[in-house]
Design a protein around this motif. Structure first.
Motif, PDB file in Angstrom:
ATOM      1  N   TYR A  60       0.805  -1.220   0.000  1.00  0.00           N
ATOM      2  CA  TYR A  60       0.000   0.000   0.000  1.00  0.00           C
ATOM      3  C   TYR A  60       0.841   1.274   0.000  1.00  0.00           C
ATOM      4  O   TYR A  60       0.294   2.377   0.058  1.00  0.00           O
ATOM      5  N   GLN A 120       3.860   1.679   2.113  1.00  0.00           N
ATOM      6  CA  GLN A 120       4.714   1.810   3.285  1.00  0.00           C
ATOM      7  C   GLN A 120       5.907   0.865   3.185  1.00  0.00           C
ATOM      8  O   GLN A 120       5.741  -0.345   2.996  1.00  0.00           O
ATOM      9  N   ASN A 179       0.893   5.093  -9.171  1.00  0.00           N
ATOM     10  CA  ASN A 179       1.101   6.529  -8.965  1.00  0.00           C
ATOM     11  C   ASN A 179       1.878   7.164 -10.109  1.00  0.00           C
ATOM     12  O   ASN A 179       1.676   8.327 -10.440  1.00  0.00           O
ATOM     13  N   ARG A 183      -2.349  13.054  -2.708  1.00  0.00           N
ATOM     14  CA  ARG A 183      -2.800  11.755  -2.239  1.00  0.00           C
ATOM     15  C   ARG A 183      -2.789  11.710  -0.717  1.00  0.00           C
ATOM     16  O   ARG A 183      -3.704  11.151  -0.091  1.00  0.00           O
ATOM     17  N   GLU A 184      -1.766  12.280  -0.104  1.00  0.00           N
ATOM     18  CA  GLU A 184      -1.682  12.293   1.354  1.00  0.00           C
ATOM     19  C   GLU A 184      -2.839  13.092   1.951  1.00  0.00           C
ATOM     20  O   GLU A 184      -3.447  12.682   2.943  1.00  0.00           O
ATOM     21  N   ALA A 233      -5.931  10.974   1.709  1.00  0.00           N
ATOM     22  CA  ALA A 233      -5.884   9.858   2.660  1.00  0.00           C
ATOM     23  C   ALA A 233      -6.163  10.340   4.078  1.00  0.00           C
ATOM     24  O   ALA A 233      -6.899   9.695   4.838  1.00  0.00           O
ATOM     25  N   GLN A 234      -5.595  11.480   4.445  1.00  0.00           N
ATOM     26  CA  GLN A 234      -5.843  12.038   5.769  1.00  0.00           C
ATOM     27  C   GLN A 234      -7.313  12.401   5.935  1.00  0.00           C
ATOM     28  O   GLN A 234      -7.900  12.228   7.010  1.00  0.00           O
ATOM     29  N   GLU A 257      -9.171   9.276   6.705  1.00  0.00           N
ATOM     30  CA  GLU A 257      -8.908   8.828   8.075  1.00  0.00           C
ATOM     31  C   GLU A 257      -9.624   9.690   9.105  1.00  0.00           C
ATOM     32  O   GLU A 257     -10.209   9.176  10.068  1.00  0.00           O
ATOM     33  N   SER A 278       4.601   7.289   3.492  1.00  0.00           N
ATOM     34  CA  SER A 278       3.927   6.326   2.636  1.00  0.00           C
ATOM     35  C   SER A 278       3.684   6.930   1.263  1.00  0.00           C
ATOM     36  O   SER A 278       3.380   8.118   1.129  1.00  0.00           O
ATOM     37  N   ARG A 315       1.192   6.165  -0.358  1.00  0.00           N
ATOM     38  CA  ARG A 315      -0.275   6.271  -0.415  1.00  0.00           C
ATOM     39  C   ARG A 315      -0.808   5.796  -1.763  1.00  0.00           C
ATOM     40  O   ARG A 315      -1.646   6.447  -2.386  1.00  0.00           O
ATOM     41  N   PHE A 341      -5.881   3.211  -0.625  1.00  0.00           N
ATOM     42  CA  PHE A 341      -6.446   3.463   0.690  1.00  0.00           C
ATOM     43  C   PHE A 341      -7.267   2.245   1.094  1.00  0.00           C
ATOM     44  O   PHE A 341      -8.448   2.115   0.744  1.00  0.00           O
ATOM     45  N   LEU A 390      -8.743   6.423  -4.571  1.00  0.00           N
ATOM     46  CA  LEU A 390      -7.695   7.355  -4.144  1.00  0.00           C
ATOM     47  C   LEU A 390      -6.795   7.655  -5.330  1.00  0.00           C
ATOM     48  O   LEU A 390      -6.056   6.781  -5.788  1.00  0.00           O
TER      49      LEU A 390
END
Length: 389
Positions: A129, A131, A181, A258-259, A262-263, A266, A285, A287, A290, A352
């Motif tokens: 994913y 990480q 990506n 993307r971050e 993703a945030q 979350e 990450s 990202r 997701f 995402l």
């Protein structure tokens, strides 16, 4: 509203770049590939880079370049895309599965150490994913001669403690598939600091031939070539490589988008029964996806609900050991991978991508908030090995 799982952001002007390659008369691997390979070396701080036709063929070429084959064992995580294991079988070696960590879903290094045998030639840690696995710690757990080949298909932009894929391993392999990506539709790349591996790889990506097309006709005269080692057909053509150059210059800004998305997921899902993998301190990450985990065996119902509302949710992934090819293999112990099995039965991925709008994301979140979450049972997610939001 319809929200696709993925929407590429290649501009229409990309057609002009392809037209330039067509007009040049040289369609296969040539100068445009060489330029992208130089970019990759600069990004990842490695001495060598080689573009490939896919992650899969790049991995096969790496295994062949390392002389890994029949009688050898390669350790892989049970939670990954099936290609990670398949490439090992394709060169005649045996994939040895180990489980993943409950919080991160990354390969469990303690289990890797326990799985090593005299036949172990390599480990393929997967940066799932986006990480990164802790490669220096993995290296310390292995005999010096065991190779580390990073599956970085999800992790083009990822870092751990400031280190990038390829810097602390024998090689890292990327994917430029349509939903990645960085994409050119189909393609991949290998980066390495190992000069001998890089030299062998130049041959194994092209049938084992000692000279590629550009070299066979250098100086205006045909040059004889030889084959000293087994290879595959894994080179990327200039026609596709030309799509990568501009993307490599803008990876950071797309990662920031993307971050942020993703945030937002979350924050909006905090306090619900849904779970996500933990991103460890010191990790950036990529990202790429997701993923969420649905408790109580209700994943498929949730996915159908999202799909029926026009939302492109998908499963990434079921445990490889649950797929028929490996489930029916008597050498694979299916019940040795409880974390992978549980995650694979409950996971799905939400849309995402950088051009996902907040309106589209709000639609996804509203379907989850008002149609999905009220119907979920209140299982204790932590007990199922998944970190709660």
């Amino acid at each position: 509203m319809r929200v696709p799982f993925y929407r590429h952001s290649l501009p229409a002007s990309s057609a002009t770049l392809v037209a330039e390659v067509i007009e040049s008369g040289f369609l296969t691997s040539g100068q445009r590939c060489s330029r992208v390979e130089e970019q990759l070396c600069a990004i990842f701080g490695t001495s060598h880079a080689k573009l490939t036709s896919s992650w899969t063929q790049g991995a096969v070429a790496v295994l062949l370049a390392l002389g890994i084959g029949p009688g050898d064992e390669v350790i892989v995580p049970a939670m990954t895309f099936v290609a990670t294991a398949n490439v090992v079988k394709q060169v005649g070696a045996r994939p040895v599965f180990v489980d993943v960590e409950p919080s991160t879903l990354l390969i469990d290094i303690a289990l890797v150490k326990a799985a090593v045998t005299p036949r172990t030639r390599a480990v393929i840690p997967v940066h799932l994913y986006g990480q990164m696995v802790d490669i220096p710690t993995l290296r310390q757990a292995l005999r010096p001669e065991i190779r580390i080949i990073e599956d970085a298909a999800h992790c083009f932009e990822g870092t751990r403690n400031g280190r990038r894929p390829g810097q602390d391993s024998d090689a890292a392999i990327f994917s430029f598939y349509a939903t990645k990506n960085v994409t050119c539709g189909e393609g991949g790349a290998v980066v390495t600091n190992d000069g001998e591996l890089a030299a062998n790889l130049k041959e194994t990506v092209l049938h084992g031939m000692s000279a590629a097309a550009a070299q066979r006709f250098s100086g205006g005269r045909y040059q004889h070539w030889d084959v000293a080692r087994l290879g595959t057909k894994a080179n990327l053509p200039d026609l596709l490589a030309v799509l990568l150059e501009a993307q490599l210059d803008t990876v950071d800004e797309r990662l920031a988008r993307r971050e942020a998305l993703a945030q937002r997921y979350e924050d909006s899902l905090a306090g619900t029964p849904l779970g996500v993998p933990t991103i460890e301190p010191g990790v950036v990450s990529a990202r790429h996806l997701f993923p969420i985990h649905v408790p109580g065996g209700q994943r498929d119902w949730v996915m159908r609900t999202l799909n029926d509302q026009g939302i492109g949710a998908t499963v990434n992934y079921r445990s490889v050991t649950e797929l028929s090819l490996y489930r029916n293999d008597p050498a694979v112990q299916r019940h040795d991978f409880p974390v992978s099995l549980d995650w694979g039965e409950g996971t799905l991925c939400l849309p995402l991508f950088p051009t996902l709008t907040e309106e589209e994301q709000d639609y996804v979140l509203n379907v989850l908030r008002y149609e999905v979450i009220p119907s979920l049972t209140s299982h204790a997610i932590e007990e199922r090995g998944v970190a709660a939001l």
